[in-house]
Design a protein around this motif. Structure first.
Motif, PDB file in Angstrom:
ATOM      1  N   LYS A   1      64.131  48.183  16.336  1.00  0.00           N
ATOM      2  CA  LYS A   1      63.948  46.756  16.574  1.00  0.00           C
ATOM      3  C   LYS A   1      62.531  46.489  17.101  1.00  0.00           C
ATOM      4  CE  LYS A   1      68.258  45.700  15.603  1.00  0.00           C
ATOM      5  NZ  LYS A   1      68.588  44.903  14.392  1.00  0.00           N
ATOM      6  N   LEU A   2      62.117  45.240  16.980  1.00  0.00           N
ATOM      7  CA  LEU A   2      60.814  44.814  17.474  1.00  0.00           C
ATOM      8  C   LEU A   2      60.693  45.121  18.970  1.00  0.00           C
ATOM      9  CD1 LEU A   2      58.191  43.294  16.681  1.00  0.00           C
ATOM     10  CD2 LEU A   2      59.333  41.181  17.387  1.00  0.00           C
ATOM     11  N   TYR A   3      59.584  45.708  19.355  1.00  0.00           N
ATOM     12  CA  TYR A   3      59.229  46.076  20.736  1.00  0.00           C
ATOM     13  C   TYR A   3      59.969  47.307  21.248  1.00  0.00           C
ATOM     14  CZ  TYR A   3      57.237  41.380  20.549  1.00  0.00           C
ATOM     15  OH  TYR A   3      56.548  40.258  20.170  1.00  0.00           O
ATOM     16  N   ASP A   4      60.710  48.002  20.375  1.00  0.00           N
ATOM     17  CA  ASP A   4      61.252  49.303  20.774  1.00  0.00           C
ATOM     18  C   ASP A   4      60.111  50.270  21.055  1.00  0.00           C
ATOM     19  OD1 ASP A   4      63.885  48.556  20.490  1.00  0.00           O
ATOM     20  OD2 ASP A   4      64.232  49.630  18.616  1.00  0.00           O
ATOM     21  N   LEU A   5      60.334  51.177  22.004  1.00  0.00           N
ATOM     22  CA  LEU A   5      59.472  52.346  22.163  1.00  0.00           C
ATOM     23  C   LEU A   5      60.201  53.487  21.466  1.00  0.00           C
ATOM     24  CD1 LEU A   5      56.997  53.761  23.328  1.00  0.00           C
ATOM     25  CD2 LEU A   5      58.262  54.116  25.452  1.00  0.00           C
ATOM     26  N   ALA A   6      59.704  53.875  20.293  1.00  0.00           N
ATOM     27  CA  ALA A   6      60.394  54.864  19.463  1.00  0.00           C
ATOM     28  C   ALA A   6      59.667  56.200  19.548  1.00  0.00           C
ATOM     29  CB  ALA A   6      60.454  54.387  18.010  1.00  0.00           C
ATOM     30  N   TYR A   7      60.453  57.268  19.659  1.00  0.00           N
ATOM     31  CA  TYR A   7      59.907  58.627  19.720  1.00  0.00           C
ATOM     32  C   TYR A   7      60.132  59.307  18.371  1.00  0.00           C
ATOM     33  CZ  TYR A   7      59.365  58.029  24.735  1.00  0.00           C
ATOM     34  OH  TYR A   7      58.976  57.579  25.975  1.00  0.00           O
ATOM     35  N   PHE A   8      59.030  59.637  17.692  1.00  0.00           N
ATOM     36  CA  PHE A   8      59.071  60.256  16.379  1.00  0.00           C
ATOM     37  C   PHE A   8      58.765  61.750  16.502  1.00  0.00           C
ATOM     38  CE2 PHE A   8      58.146  55.854  15.667  1.00  0.00           C
ATOM     39  CZ  PHE A   8      58.686  55.523  14.436  1.00  0.00           C
ATOM     40  N   MET A   9      59.498  62.563  15.762  1.00  0.00           N
ATOM     41  CA  MET A   9      59.164  63.977  15.616  1.00  0.00           C
ATOM     42  C   MET A   9      58.671  64.175  14.192  1.00  0.00           C
ATOM     43  SD  MET A   9      58.932  67.029  16.864  1.00  0.00           S
ATOM     44  CE  MET A   9      59.868  66.992  18.385  1.00  0.00           C
TER      45      MET A   9
ATOM     46  N   ARG B   1      51.483  56.575  11.145  1.00  0.00           N
ATOM     47  CA  ARG B   1      50.616  55.457  11.548  1.00  0.00           C
ATOM     48  C   ARG B   1      50.751  54.294  10.573  1.00  0.00           C
ATOM     49  NH1 ARG B   1      44.228  56.112  13.198  1.00  0.00           N
ATOM     50  NH2 ARG B   1      43.916  53.996  13.993  1.00  0.00           N
ATOM     51  N   LYS B   2      50.882  54.604   9.290  1.00  0.00           N
ATOM     52  CA  LYS B   2      51.004  53.560   8.279  1.00  0.00           C
ATOM     53  C   LYS B   2      52.328  52.810   8.406  1.00  0.00           C
ATOM     54  CE  LYS B   2      51.323  52.889   3.264  1.00  0.00           C
ATOM     55  NZ  LYS B   2      52.704  52.358   3.317  1.00  0.00           N
ATOM     56  N   ILE B   3      53.443  53.545   8.505  1.00  0.00           N
ATOM     57  CA  ILE B   3      54.747  52.880   8.477  1.00  0.00           C
ATOM     58  C   ILE B   3      55.031  52.093   9.753  1.00  0.00           C
ATOM     59  CG2 ILE B   3      55.709  54.530   6.821  1.00  0.00           C
ATOM     60  CD1 ILE B   3      57.209  55.842   9.139  1.00  0.00           C
ATOM     61  N   VAL B   4      54.352  52.463  10.856  1.00  0.00           N
ATOM     62  CA  VAL B   4      54.537  51.677  12.085  1.00  0.00           C
ATOM     63  C   VAL B   4      53.498  50.563  12.180  1.00  0.00           C
ATOM     64  CG1 VAL B   4      55.621  53.582  13.328  1.00  0.00           C
ATOM     65  CG2 VAL B   4      53.143  53.243  13.525  1.00  0.00           C
ATOM     66  N   GLY B   5      52.641  50.437  11.164  1.00  0.00           N
ATOM     67  CA  GLY B   5      51.702  49.327  11.108  1.00  0.00           C
ATOM     68  C   GLY B   5      50.580  49.387  12.114  1.00  0.00           C
ATOM     69  N   LYS B   6      50.051  50.587  12.357  1.00  0.00           N
ATOM     70  CA  LYS B   6      49.002  50.743  13.363  1.00  0.00           C
ATOM     71  C   LYS B   6      47.652  51.138  12.761  1.00  0.00           C
ATOM     72  CE  LYS B   6      51.939  50.475  16.998  1.00  0.00           C
ATOM     73  NZ  LYS B   6      51.829  49.624  18.172  1.00  0.00           N
ATOM     74  N   GLU B   7      47.498  50.977  11.456  1.00  0.00           N
ATOM     75  CA  GLU B   7      46.257  51.416  10.816  1.00  0.00           C
ATOM     76  C   GLU B   7      45.047  50.603  11.273  1.00  0.00           C
ATOM     77  OE1 GLU B   7      47.149  53.296   6.546  1.00  0.00           O
ATOM     78  OE2 GLU B   7      47.887  51.242   6.720  1.00  0.00           O
ATOM     79  N   HIS B   8      45.268  49.387  11.772  1.00  0.00           N
ATOM     80  CA  HIS B   8      44.158  48.543  12.202  1.00  0.00           C
ATOM     81  C   HIS B   8      43.656  48.901  13.596  1.00  0.00           C
ATOM     82  CE1 HIS B   8      47.808  46.756  13.805  1.00  0.00           C
ATOM     83  NE2 HIS B   8      47.086  46.082  14.678  1.00  0.00           N
TER      84      HIS B   8
ATOM     85  N   LEU C   1      56.724  49.579  18.836  1.00  0.00           N
ATOM     86  CA  LEU C   1      56.810  48.954  17.520  1.00  0.00           C
ATOM     87  C   LEU C   1      56.501  47.461  17.600  1.00  0.00           C
ATOM     88  CD1 LEU C   1      60.022  50.726  16.149  1.00  0.00           C
ATOM     89  CD2 LEU C   1      57.628  51.403  15.891  1.00  0.00           C
ATOM     90  N   ARG C   2      55.600  47.034  16.748  1.00  0.00           N
ATOM     91  CA  ARG C   2      55.174  45.633  16.692  1.00  0.00           C
ATOM     92  C   ARG C   2      55.625  44.995  15.378  1.00  0.00           C
ATOM     93  NH1 ARG C   2      53.570  44.821  21.978  1.00  0.00           N
ATOM     94  NH2 ARG C   2      52.187  46.504  22.656  1.00  0.00           N
ATOM     95  N   GLU C   3      55.219  43.730  15.196  1.00  0.00           N
ATOM     96  CA  GLU C   3      55.600  42.986  13.993  1.00  0.00           C
ATOM     97  C   GLU C   3      55.076  43.617  12.717  1.00  0.00           C
ATOM     98  OE1 GLU C   3      54.224  41.795  16.685  1.00  0.00           O
ATOM     99  OE2 GLU C   3      55.297  40.027  17.433  1.00  0.00           O
ATOM    100  N   THR C   4      54.001  44.388  12.815  1.00  0.00           N
ATOM    101  CA  THR C   4      53.386  44.992  11.631  1.00  0.00           C
ATOM    102  C   THR C   4      54.143  46.220  11.123  1.00  0.00           C
ATOM    103  OG1 THR C   4      51.929  46.181  13.155  1.00  0.00           O
ATOM    104  CG2 THR C   4      51.048  44.182  12.140  1.00  0.00           C
ATOM    105  N   SER C   5      55.141  46.691  11.870  1.00  0.00           N
ATOM    106  CA  SER C   5      55.891  47.880  11.447  1.00  0.00           C
ATOM    107  C   SER C   5      56.771  47.552  10.245  1.00  0.00           C
ATOM    108  CB  SER C   5      56.765  48.390  12.589  1.00  0.00           C
ATOM    109  OG  SER C   5      57.588  49.450  12.148  1.00  0.00           O
TER     110      SER C   5
END
Length: 447
Positions: free
Chosen positions: A200-208, A218-225, A158-162
């Motif tokens: 939190k920022l920089y967490d490695l989160a596991y989504f199911m 992808r959108k809610i974690v801010g990775k569309e770019h 998770l980055r600042e864009t999330s």
């Protein structure tokens, strides 16, 4: 459960550590006393300095009463021979590590069973699958598809864009939301979260989630770019690289940089021009990387036999603008360091192979088991029996042990996320996540 492991090398010792957590009766065999002496004194297992192809030694180890015999020495022939002997002497199941891809063909499975080899493990093929899963989605650290994608697990940094940071999970991931956060790695801490935990920022989160909602995640974690991977550069042309390249999607353009000229010649024999371009050179040479188009490369995969080289090469590739990096890190001491350096996807063949073998020690109907190395957690796919305890009450009333969460289930081919009111049925495929919990406790719920 009585388990005999032949071979105190990388996979064998790691597997022994993994299995010893669950209070199994483990014997680790090796014909080198030096290798056995290097094991930590805190491991709950017995060692036997003896040859795994000796009938007398196998009997001394009690193979006739063993539930599982695992041969993971570096010698493929020795592994096959010891499994054949162990099965003939009474072992219930046997597993052999192999180096020959031809042996993995499905039509040969029954043939090897008649020889006494219940299952074959080809670590390079397992690693290749993980590498390609990481490349198909440049914004994901780890992906695991269940039942052909009916359920999907995504490990995401998770980055600042999330847009889902610093909110209680109960506010952003309720029963009607199309995802669950099933585990969080924060620094050195692993969290199996409840509704009050926050990302939190920089967490490695596991989504199911389910496949159709991957774009939403992808959108809610801010990775569309993040751009999709098309151009791939691979450093190192060993067996893992060959298996990965052979199974990469056709739309990916691949370049392999290999320092050994004779190996380059062999790679050109193994791979055709459509699969990869082979370049003789040093993958750490920035001038060479620039000349070969590193600036237009979306993914850099470092697969040499040296963990330090792979880590440094990935850091260099990132500095040159490559967003997706994959490093093979066989030294377990370097795994956490690679994670802290933000390397990306980390491949450890012994951990992958150990996870694959791990499922064979379980008595319940288990389809798949993975050890999430970064999060120090287990994820398993259980199928409950008729009348199993897990089917008698809603999930919220089951009294699951602390450190356990149920992420989702597959019923009649359809993926469903689990909430507190979900009633699990016999025959469902249920994804179970656990941290610091004896897997046998989970088995009792499903038997």
């Amino acid at each position: 459960m009585k388990i005999i492991i032949a071979g105190a090398y990388a996979i064998g010792t790691y597997l022994a550590q993994l299995l010893s957590r669950n209070n199994n009766d483990i014997i680790l065999m090796d014909d080198s006393s030096d290798r056995l002496e290097q094991l930590g004194a805190d491991l709950d297992l017995m060692t036997l300095c003896a040859s795994c192809t000796s009938i007398t030694s196998l009997r001394d180890a009690g193979v006739e009463k063993s539930d599982l015999f695992i041969a993971v020495t570096p010698d493929e022939s020795r592994n096959m021979t010891s499994c054949t002997l162990a099965k003939a002497l009474g072992a219930k199941k046997t597993v052999a590590k192999i180096d020959n891809f031809e042996y993995t063909q499905p039509e040969l499975e029954q043939f090897f069973r008649t020889l006494g080899v219940t299952s074959l493990i080809y670590p390079e093929m397992l690693a290749a699958k993980d590498i390609n899963n990481g490349l198909k989605m440049s914004w994901v650290r780890q992906r695991w598809d269940v039942h052909g994608g009916a359920l999907v697990m995504l490990g995401i940094k998770l980055r600042e864009t999330s847009e889902i940071l610093n909110e209680p999970l109960k506010n952003i991931s309720g029963p009607n939301d199309p995802y669950h956060v099933v585990a969080i790695k924060r620094g050195d801490e692993t969290i199996i979260p409840n509704g009050n935990d926050e990302l939190k920022l920089y967490d490695l989160a596991y989504f199911m989630t389910t496949r159709q909602y991957i774009p939403y995640i992808r959108k809610i974690v801010g990775k569309e770019h993040y751009v999709d991977v098309k151009n791939v550069m691979v450093m190192g042309g060993g067996r893992t690289a060959v298996r990965a390249v052979k199974t990469m999607p056709e739309y990916m353009d691949v370049k392999i940089i290999e320092i050994d000229d004779k190996r380059c010649e062999h790679l050109n024999e193994l791979l055709n021009e459509k699969q990869a371009m082979v370049i003789n050179g040093d993958g750490r040479d920035i001038a060479l990387l620039t000349e070969e188009g590193i600036k237009n490369t979306q993914a850099f995969v470092a697969l040499t036999g040296n963990a330090e080289t792979n880590i440094l090469a990935c850091l260099t590739a990132k500095r040159l603008g490559v967003r997706k990096t994959v490093a093979m890190v066989e030294n377990m001491d370097y795994v956490s360091m690679a994670e802290s350096l933000d390397i990306g996807t980390i491949i450890n063949k012994k951990a992958i192979a150990a996870s694959h073998i791990y499922q064979m020690m379980l008595d319940a109907n288990v389809q798949n088991v993975r050890f999430l190395m970064n999060a120090n957690a287990d994820v398993a796919e259980f199928i409950p029996s008729e009348g199993a305890k897990v089917t008698t009450k809603p999930v919220k009333d089951l009294g699951l042990p602390y450190g356990v969460t149920l992420g989702g289930l597959v019923r009649n081919g359809e993926g469903v996320l689990i909430s507190g009111n979900t009633r699990i049925e016999a025959g469902d495929s249920v994804m179970v996540f656990c941290h610091n919990v004896n897997m046998k406790k989970i088995e009792n719920l499903f038997n």
